[in-house]
Structures are given as structure tokens and as C-alpha cells.
Design an enzyme around this catalytic site. Structure first.
Site, PDB file in Angstrom:
ATOM      1  N   ASN A 311      -4.746 -11.310 -28.826  1.00  0.00           N
ATOM      2  CA  ASN A 311      -4.745 -12.710 -29.254  1.00  0.00           C
ATOM      3  C   ASN A 311      -3.488 -13.364 -28.704  1.00  0.00           C
ATOM      4  O   ASN A 311      -2.381 -12.824 -28.866  1.00  0.00           O
ATOM      5  CB  ASN A 311      -4.774 -12.819 -30.779  1.00  0.00           C
ATOM      6  CG  ASN A 311      -4.842 -14.262 -31.249  1.00  0.00           C
ATOM      7  OD1 ASN A 311      -3.888 -15.023 -31.115  1.00  0.00           O
ATOM      8  ND2 ASN A 311      -5.974 -14.639 -31.831  1.00  0.00           N
ATOM      9  N   ALA A 334      -9.809 -15.422 -29.783  1.00  0.00           N
ATOM     10  CA  ALA A 334      -9.285 -16.714 -30.214  1.00  0.00           C
ATOM     11  C   ALA A 334      -9.663 -16.927 -31.671  1.00  0.00           C
ATOM     12  O   ALA A 334     -10.808 -16.697 -32.060  1.00  0.00           O
ATOM     13  CB  ALA A 334      -9.848 -17.845 -29.356  1.00  0.00           C
ATOM     14  N   GLU A 335      -8.697 -17.394 -32.470  1.00  0.00           N
ATOM     15  CA  GLU A 335      -8.931 -17.477 -33.909  1.00  0.00           C
ATOM     16  C   GLU A 335      -9.973 -18.515 -34.307  1.00  0.00           C
ATOM     17  O   GLU A 335     -10.450 -18.507 -35.447  1.00  0.00           O
ATOM     18  CB  GLU A 335      -7.626 -17.714 -34.671  1.00  0.00           C
ATOM     19  CG  GLU A 335      -6.815 -18.890 -34.233  1.00  0.00           C
ATOM     20  CD  GLU A 335      -5.667 -18.510 -33.319  1.00  0.00           C
ATOM     21  OE1 GLU A 335      -4.587 -19.112 -33.446  1.00  0.00           O
ATOM     22  OE2 GLU A 335      -5.852 -17.622 -32.455  1.00  0.00           O
ATOM     23  N   ASN A 336     -10.348 -19.416 -33.400  1.00  0.00           N
ATOM     24  CA  ASN A 336     -11.421 -20.356 -33.733  1.00  0.00           C
ATOM     25  C   ASN A 336     -12.804 -19.767 -33.508  1.00  0.00           C
ATOM     26  O   ASN A 336     -13.802 -20.482 -33.536  1.00  0.00           O
ATOM     27  CB  ASN A 336     -11.261 -21.674 -32.968  1.00  0.00           C
ATOM     28  CG  ASN A 336     -11.220 -21.501 -31.461  1.00  0.00           C
ATOM     29  OD1 ASN A 336     -10.542 -20.624 -30.949  1.00  0.00           O
ATOM     30  ND2 ASN A 336     -11.947 -22.334 -30.747  1.00  0.00           N
TER      31      ASN A 336
END
Length: 507
Positions: A311, A334-336
Site C-alpha cells: 500500500n 488502495a484503501e478505496n
């Protein structure tokens, strides 16, 4: 001796069969509204409203506009990752003073949001991004609270985060301290779930039953929020016939949805970004600054190992994959809600439903997968990510990280508190310039800015040096930049450090 159940009288059997048959061939339920105004007509003020979206992706703009045009819907507590931009999305409801309180992880570049907060016109409960996602997901499952490692050892835990300011800039209200507890030798803090009155969410397809499907990375917070609220209103790019969405492709089931409308207006892109040569991405003002950034990024790329799940924070970390060593393949998360993040698109290939955590347009690698933010942060907190790389304002000698708040300026915590919450499993690498713009050291004995996470940094890569960090032994200088002496590094480092016996030059 058990008694047999009485037989169903013959007079009722045909009716049951006829009704069941009719319901399976043509559904009578219809949740589609002709307009957003009609869909929100029962909506009341003084409510908690969950609003999906990340950046400009998956934002229910048609519904937000309808709320804007109803000034009687006011005194709202709005839960959202961020609040759009001035004049766009939730930014409009800030300007119309319909929002009294925001629960968000990020202010970003929204100067109206920041000004209203610092001037005392708006309450803000800054919350780690993954915690917001889990608060909504847990509430959707009927779970009132949960323990999380994210934000332990920070002002989110201790209750020192300003929630509301006075007009003179003093703090009027701070957050409440969180209960903590140890599990298996690790500390966690207790977070109460969110229970929304209304949810405004955006999907790609919806049918009249209320079944919904997402496209690309527009899921983000939408799924967890849709399943949480007492009353969920959906806007869809397309309204389709019942059965057109395959059962296995339904991401929000009809049981969670009350009303459906068709989206109006075109999708917007916050940061249109195209593929460039890496040297162009590194440019930062003068040539000296560009050279410093290039040195950091090229060295950072050597931390990648074949097969890693990684990440990357915005800025220099996102450029590092352009310098991957030959034969090394990593999977970017990706955190989304993306696993298999690709590079920037060529002109004409940009997609408003596909952005990275920096809100920039991106592509997907072959074999990528997509999901909601609640699942994304589940991967992160569980230690499924091998390495995370991010920037910093300050790092202490024992690996404390500060990267979200400067005096008088607030951008938000974003997802960083979750990303550094499991350093036992996820290596945390910091990339930053050795000193700030005024020449002050950024590596200190103790951080003076609020912490993002305690004792979590594993390695520091700067334009001058590389340090390995131990949470008990402190700093060890293992590499130095060409032409930079140990004495110069000591003069620009406000923390003691050991020098490795095999000290090497940065390559």
C-alpha cells in the site's frame, strides 16, 4: 406420540401456488422514484446522514443537490470520508449551513471545510478512514461496538482531538477518551458503531426491487452505508429490469434499499492525471528539490520484494513502482477498494469511477479485484499487506510517526492510522526529506506534532540517509547519500543514532 400437522385445505392451495408463481415471473414491488425531490420528501432535519463516495468517485450528487434545495433539512450530522469541494458535492451543504457536524477522515483541499471548522462554525469528529468504514459496517450488522488497533496511542484515543473551536481559535470541545483493552498482548481501543437515519449512496445499476451493482472503484463507502441506515436512497447511473443484474453480481441487496432514482448530470474527475515519464512526476520546483526526490524514490523502490502486497501513500511513494527492480512484481492495494492498482491512464482512457487514494485517475492491472472500503481496511488491519510506504512530518527515534496535523492546519487523518496499526505484520517505510523547508530536522528524539501511530516505523528513507528503526533500540544509520558524511547527517538529525558497522552508500 406426535400429532401430524393438519393438511392445508384444498381451497387455499391453488391461491398460494398462483401468487407464488405470479411473484416470480413479474415483481410488483417498485422502489423507483421519478425524481430526487420525490425520493427525499420524507427526509427530516436533525438526522444522521451517511453519504457515500471517495473524492468525486461514487458520490450521490443528484441526491445531495436535492437536499441542498430543501433548506428545511438542516442541523444534519453527516458521515462521509470527506466533504467534496467548495460548490461541489457535500461542499454545498456546508456553505448552506445545513450541516452542523461532520464525521469524516479527511478535509483535504476543501478550504471552506477547514475554515468553518477552525472558525467554530462546524463540529468535526476526525476519525480514521478505516474506522469510519468499520463503524458503518458494524452498525449494518447490528454490532454496537468493536475493538480496533487503529489510533491507539494517538489523540484520537486520549480524547485530545478538537471537535469544535471558539471564534477566537481556542478549543471549545474535545473528543472523548476511548476505552482500551489488551488482547493477545496487543492494545486496542473501543469504537462505537454508527447507526444512520438516512443513507445517500451512488451505484452503477439498480432495478425496481432495489438490487444494486457497482462499477470499478465506486463502491468505497457506499455499500456499508447503504446497508446501515434506517432509510436508504440510491441513485443509479442506469435503471435496469429485474433479473438483468445477475444474482452473484448484486452488491447491495434489495432488503436494504427504500428508494431508487436515476442520476442526472455528468460524472466529474477531481484530479485528472495522465501517464508521464517518471522524471516528470518527480519534478518539484527547482532542480535540487527534484534531485532529492529522485534519490528518495529510487532508493525506496529497492524495498519492494517479488510477490509483495503493498500500500502506497500519496506523493513520492506512488512514484516508487516506476523504478521497480527488473524481475520484481508487486501487487498494489488502495484503501478505496482496489487490489491490483495500475499506473496512470493515457489520454482518453481516464475513468471517473477509477481513482487512487490521492483522487487521481488510474488504471487496473490484469487480475485486479475491487471491493468496498470496509473490506479494504479489514485487509490492512489484519496484516495482509506486507509493506506500506508513506510520507511524514516527523519521525521519532523509536519509530513514532506524525503525518496528519500541523499547528493551525488540519488535512485529516485519512487511512494512515489504520495502515500503521499492525507493524508486527506490515512493515512501515517512511519516505521524506531529511529536513523541513526551514531546515529543521524531521527526525527527532520525540515527535512534537500529534502522532499518527506510536513505534510503528520500520525504516526511514530520506535524501541524506537510510535508517533502520527499532521500537526498543532506536535508530541505526545503515546508508548515506553520495557526498554526505555521518557528521552532516548528525547535524541535521535531532535524535541519537548508531552507525552500522557495514555502513553503505545509498544506491
Amino acid at each position: 406420540m406426535s400429532r401430524p400437522f393438519p393438511a392445508v385445505p384444498a381451497v387455499f392451495r391453488p391461491v398460494w401456488r398462483r401468487n407464488f408463481s405470479a411473484s416470480t415471473s413479474q415483481r410488483a414491488i417498485n422502489k423507483i422514484c421519478p425524481s430526487a425531490q420525490e425520493a427525499i420528501k420524507e427526509m427530516k432535519g436533525a438526522s444522521t446522514v451517511l453519504v457515500g463516495g471517495f473524492g468525486f468517485s461514487g458520490v450521490p450528487n443528484t441526491l445531495i443537490d436535492a437536499v441542498r434545495d430543501r433548506p428545511d433539512i438542516k442541523d444534519l450530522t453527516v458521515v462521509s470520508n470527506n466533504a467534496g469541494m467548495p460548490g461541489r458535492g457535500l461542499g454545498q451543504l456546508l456553505e448552506s449551513k445545513q450541516i452542523t457536524k461532520m464525521i469524516a477522515s479527511f478535509i483535504g483541499e476543501n478550504k471552506v471545510f477547514e475554515k468553518m471548522y477552525l472558525n467554530g462554525d462546524l463540529e468535526l469528529e476526525l476519525t480514521p478512514q478505516g474506522t469510519i468504514a468499520e463503524k458503518c459496517a458494524a452498525g449494518a450488522s447490528g454490532v454496537p461496538a468493536f475493538y480496533t488497533p487503529a489510533a491507539y496511542g494517538t489523540i484520537v484515543q486520549t480524547g485530545e482531538l478538537p471537535v469544535r473551536y471558539n471564534k477566537d481559535g481556542t478549543v471549545a470541545l474535545t473528543s472523548k477518551p476511548k476505552e482500551t483493552r489488551e488482547f493477545n498482548g496487543k492494545q486496542y481501543l473501543l469504537e462505537e458503531s454508527i447507526f444512520g437515519d438516512y443513507a445517500l449512496v451512488k451505484v452503477h445499476k439498480a432495478d425496481k426491487l432495489g438490487n444494486c451493482q457497482f462499477r470499478k472503484a465506486m463502491n468505497n463507502f457506499n455499500e456499508a452505508m447503504a446497508k446501515n441506515a434506517k432509510y436508504t436512497i440510491v441513485e443509479a447511473d442506469e435503471i435496469v429490469e429485474v433479473g438483468e443484474i445477475a444474482p452473484e453480481n448484486i452488491h447491495i441487496q434489495s432488503i436494504y434499499v427504500n428508494k431508487v432514482i436515476k442520476s442526472t448530470g455528468e460524472k466529474q474527475i477531481e484530479k485528472l492525471t495522465f501517464a508521464k515519464d517518471p522524471s516528470e512526476l518527480l519534478q518539484a520546483g527547482d532542480s535540487a528539490a527534484t534531485a532529492r526526490r529522485e534519490r528518495i524514490v529510487k532508493r525506496a523502490a529497492k524495498e519492494f520484494r517479488d510477490g509483495m502486497y503493498v500500500n502506497l501513500g500519496i506523493g513520492m511513494p506512488l512514484i516508487a513502482p516506476a523504478y521497480l527492480p527488473e524481475g520484481v512484481e508487486v501487487v498494489l492495494q488502495a484503501e478505496n477498494g482496489i487490489l491490483g492498482l495500475g499506473g496512470y491512464p493515457q489520454p482518453g482512457q481516464e475513468d471517473p469511477d477509477l481513482i487512487n487514494p490521492g483522487k487521481e485517475t488510474v488504471t487496473l492491472d490484469n487480475g485486479a479485484s475491487l471491493f468496498g472500503s470496509h473490506e479494504s481496511f479489514g485487509m490492512i488491519r489484519a496484516g495482509r499487506i506486507d509493506l506500506t510506504m508513506l510520507g511524514a512530518l516527523q519521525v521519532s527515534q523509536y519509530g513514532d510517526l506524525a503525518n496528519f496535523m500541523l499547528p493551525g492546519k488540519v488535512k485529516g487523518v485519512g487511512g494512515a492510522m489504520d495502515l500503521v496499526a499492525n507493524p508486527e505484520k506490515t512493515k512501515v517505510v517512511v519516505t521524506m526529506e531529511h529536513t523541513d523547508k526551514k531546515g529543521n530536522p524531521k527526525i527527532l528524539s520525540e515527535c512534537t506534532f500529534p502522532l499518527t501511530g506510536p513505534r510503528c516505523v520500520w525504516k526511514i528513507i530520506t535524501d541524506l540517509a537510510v535508517f533502520e528503526v527499532s521500537p526498543t533500540e532506536g535508530l541505526t544509520l545503515v546508508e548515506h547519500a553520495e557526498g554526505v558524511s555521518v557528521e552532516e547527517i548528525r547535524s541535521k538529525t535531532a535524535a541519537p543514532f548508531k552507525v552500522a558497522e557495514d555502513l553503505k552508500p545509498m544506491l
